[in-house]
Design an enzyme around this catalytic site. Structure first.
Site, PDB file in Angstrom:
ATOM      1  N   GLY A  38       2.790  -6.203  -4.216  1.00 25.43           N
ATOM      2  CA  GLY A  38       2.003  -6.165  -2.977  1.00 25.43           C
ATOM      3  C   GLY A  38       1.659  -7.511  -2.379  1.00 25.43           C
ATOM      4  N   ASP A  95      -2.707  -9.506  -4.105  1.00 24.31           N
ATOM      5  CA  ASP A  95      -3.106  -8.866  -2.845  1.00 24.31           C
ATOM      6  C   ASP A  95      -4.572  -8.434  -2.863  1.00 24.31           C
ATOM      7  OD1 ASP A  95      -2.604  -6.899  -4.743  1.00 24.31           O
ATOM      8  OD2 ASP A  95      -1.232  -5.742  -3.510  1.00 24.31           O
ATOM      9  N   ASP A  98      -9.607  -5.398  -7.198  1.00 30.13           N
ATOM     10  CA  ASP A  98     -10.306  -4.110  -7.133  1.00 30.13           C
ATOM     11  C   ASP A  98     -11.269  -4.047  -8.326  1.00 30.13           C
ATOM     12  OD1 ASP A  98     -11.030  -1.489  -6.630  1.00 30.13           O
ATOM     13  OD2 ASP A  98      -9.163  -0.622  -7.366  1.00 30.13           O
ATOM     14  N   VAL A 148      -6.347   0.733   1.065  1.00 32.25           N
ATOM     15  CA  VAL A 148      -5.769  -0.009   2.180  1.00 32.25           C
ATOM     16  C   VAL A 148      -4.252  -0.139   2.069  1.00 32.25           C
ATOM     17  CG1 VAL A 148      -7.860  -1.323   2.719  1.00 32.25           C
ATOM     18  CG2 VAL A 148      -6.213  -2.230   1.059  1.00 32.25           C
ATOM     19  N   ASP A 154       1.277  -0.906   0.063  1.00 32.85           N
ATOM     20  CA  ASP A 154       1.847   0.380   0.439  1.00 32.85           C
ATOM     21  C   ASP A 154       1.035   1.549  -0.065  1.00 32.85           C
ATOM     22  OD1 ASP A 154       2.463   0.109  -2.371  1.00 32.85           O
ATOM     23  OD2 ASP A 154       3.914   1.734  -2.106  1.00 32.85           O
ATOM     24  N   ARG A 160       4.131  -0.880   4.259  1.00 34.11           N
ATOM     25  CA  ARG A 160       4.171  -2.288   3.868  1.00 34.11           C
ATOM     26  C   ARG A 160       4.438  -3.184   5.066  1.00 34.11           C
ATOM     27  NH1 ARG A 160       4.421  -2.806  -1.748  1.00 34.11           N
ATOM     28  NH2 ARG A 160       5.585  -1.197  -2.825  1.00 34.11           N
TER      29      ARG A 160
HETATM   30  P1  5GP Z   1      -7.438  -4.157 -10.270  1.00 36.17           P
HETATM   31  O1  5GP Z   1      -6.714  -4.463 -11.532  1.00 36.17           O
HETATM   32  O2  5GP Z   1      -8.221  -5.333  -9.716  1.00 36.17           O
HETATM   33  O3  5GP Z   1      -8.278  -2.929 -10.363  1.00 36.17           O
HETATM   34  O4  5GP Z   1      -6.335  -3.709  -9.240  1.00 36.17           O
HETATM   35  C1  5GP Z   1      -5.664  -4.555  -8.478  1.00 36.17           C
HETATM   36  C2  5GP Z   1      -4.340  -3.973  -8.036  1.00 36.17           C
HETATM   37  O5  5GP Z   1      -4.417  -2.571  -7.723  1.00 36.17           O
HETATM   38  C3  5GP Z   1      -3.920  -4.653  -6.755  1.00 36.17           C
HETATM   39  O6  5GP Z   1      -3.171  -5.827  -7.021  1.00 36.17           O
HETATM   40  C4  5GP Z   1      -3.110  -3.578  -6.078  1.00 36.17           C
HETATM   41  O7  5GP Z   1      -1.780  -3.666  -6.535  1.00 36.17           O
HETATM   42  C5  5GP Z   1      -3.707  -2.273  -6.534  1.00 36.17           C
HETATM   43  N1  5GP Z   1      -4.667  -1.744  -5.527  1.00 36.17           N
HETATM   44  C6  5GP Z   1      -6.008  -1.661  -5.670  1.00 36.17           C
HETATM   45  N2  5GP Z   1      -6.576  -1.140  -4.561  1.00 36.17           N
HETATM   46  C7  5GP Z   1      -5.567  -0.899  -3.692  1.00 36.17           C
HETATM   47  C8  5GP Z   1      -5.534  -0.384  -2.341  1.00 36.17           C
HETATM   48  O8  5GP Z   1      -6.540  -0.046  -1.697  1.00 36.17           O
HETATM   49  N3  5GP Z   1      -4.305  -0.277  -1.753  1.00 36.17           N
HETATM   50  C9  5GP Z   1      -3.157  -0.650  -2.400  1.00 36.17           C
HETATM   51  N4  5GP Z   1      -2.015  -0.506  -1.728  1.00 36.17           N
HETATM   52  N5  5GP Z   1      -3.153  -1.151  -3.673  1.00 36.17           N
HETATM   53  C10 5GP Z   1      -4.352  -1.279  -4.312  1.00 36.17           C
HETATM   54 MG    MG Z   2      -0.970  -5.713  -7.195  1.00 37.58          MG
END
Ligand code: 5GP
Ligand code: MG
Length: 181
Positions: A38, A95, A98, A148, A154, A160
């Site tokens: 992403g 990207d 979260d 998002v 995506d 994308r």
């Molecule tokens: P974390 O490990 O911080 O929970 O997750 C991060 C990854 O989850 C991001 O790099 C992304 O790939 C995916 N992700 C988390 N939220 C979203 C979102 O709202 N949309 C998309 N497309 N990917 C997300």
């Molecule tokens: Mg990611």
């Protein structure tokens, strides 16, 4: 679909981030490490703004299944990456931040590579989602807890291509999953 960050605002955020990266890393050996998939549009736009020298590497955060664990570890090809980042300042480019679990797993792995420092820059950070005591050093925009798409991100391969960031409602996601675009 609801536009969350329009194209002009997004590009202004990129200018800010690039200026901050140049300020922090000028005169230091810098390697950007992009997290597939992403972040590639974000990374490409950052790269075109940075006038200081830097290396670029890519790693995959896609989870690889192992026999004992369906999730598996985050996948880094250490034998390829280690010689490229030893002694250098690493800036992980992702990207979205979260829950933070991706960075939480990734960042300690760089200690083994004898890097000079390791930090992360993310385009987006979701509010009130963090589950680990470690965050990105540089953040483009804080956003609410919504799903998002756009600018490289995506949903099931859709969107994308958007030059802006938009949120999808649960209904829109359900529709796409059932009927496609
Ligand atoms: P974390 O490990 O911080 O929970 O997750 C991060 C990854 O989850 C991001 O790099 C992304 O790939 C995916 N992700 C988390 N939220 C979203 C979102 O709202 N949309 C998309 N497309 N990917 C997300
Ligand atoms: Mg990611």
């Amino acid at each position: 679909m609801n536009v969350l960050i329009d194209e002009a605002t997004l590009q202004a955020g990129l200018d800010r981030l690039a200026a901050e990266i140049e300020k922090r890393y000028r005169g230091k050996p810098l390697t950007l490490v992009g997290v597939l998939l992403g972040s590639i549009v974000f990374l490409a736009d950052l790269m075109r703004r940075l006038t200081i020298p830097y290396g670029v590497e890519m790693i995959s955060s896609r989870q690889v299944a192992t026999e004992s664990n369906i999730q598996g570890p985050l996948f880094i090809q250490a034998d390829l990456l280690a010689p490229e980042v030893a002694g250098r300042h690493v800036l992980i480019i992702d990207d979205i931040y979260d829950t933070g679990e991706t960075l939480w797993e990734l960042i300690p792995q760089f200690d083994d590579f004898k890097v000079a420092s390791v930090h992360a820059a993310v385009l987006l950070k979701k509010k009130n989602r963090q589950r680990v005591p470690l965050g990105p050093t540089l953040v483009g925009f804080e956003i609410p807890d919504v799903y998002v798409v756009g600018y490289g991100m995506d949903y099931r391969g859709y969107y994308r291509n958007l030059p802006y960031i938009a949120s999808l409602s649960p209904e829109e996601m359900k529709n796409l999953a059932q009927n496609g675009g």
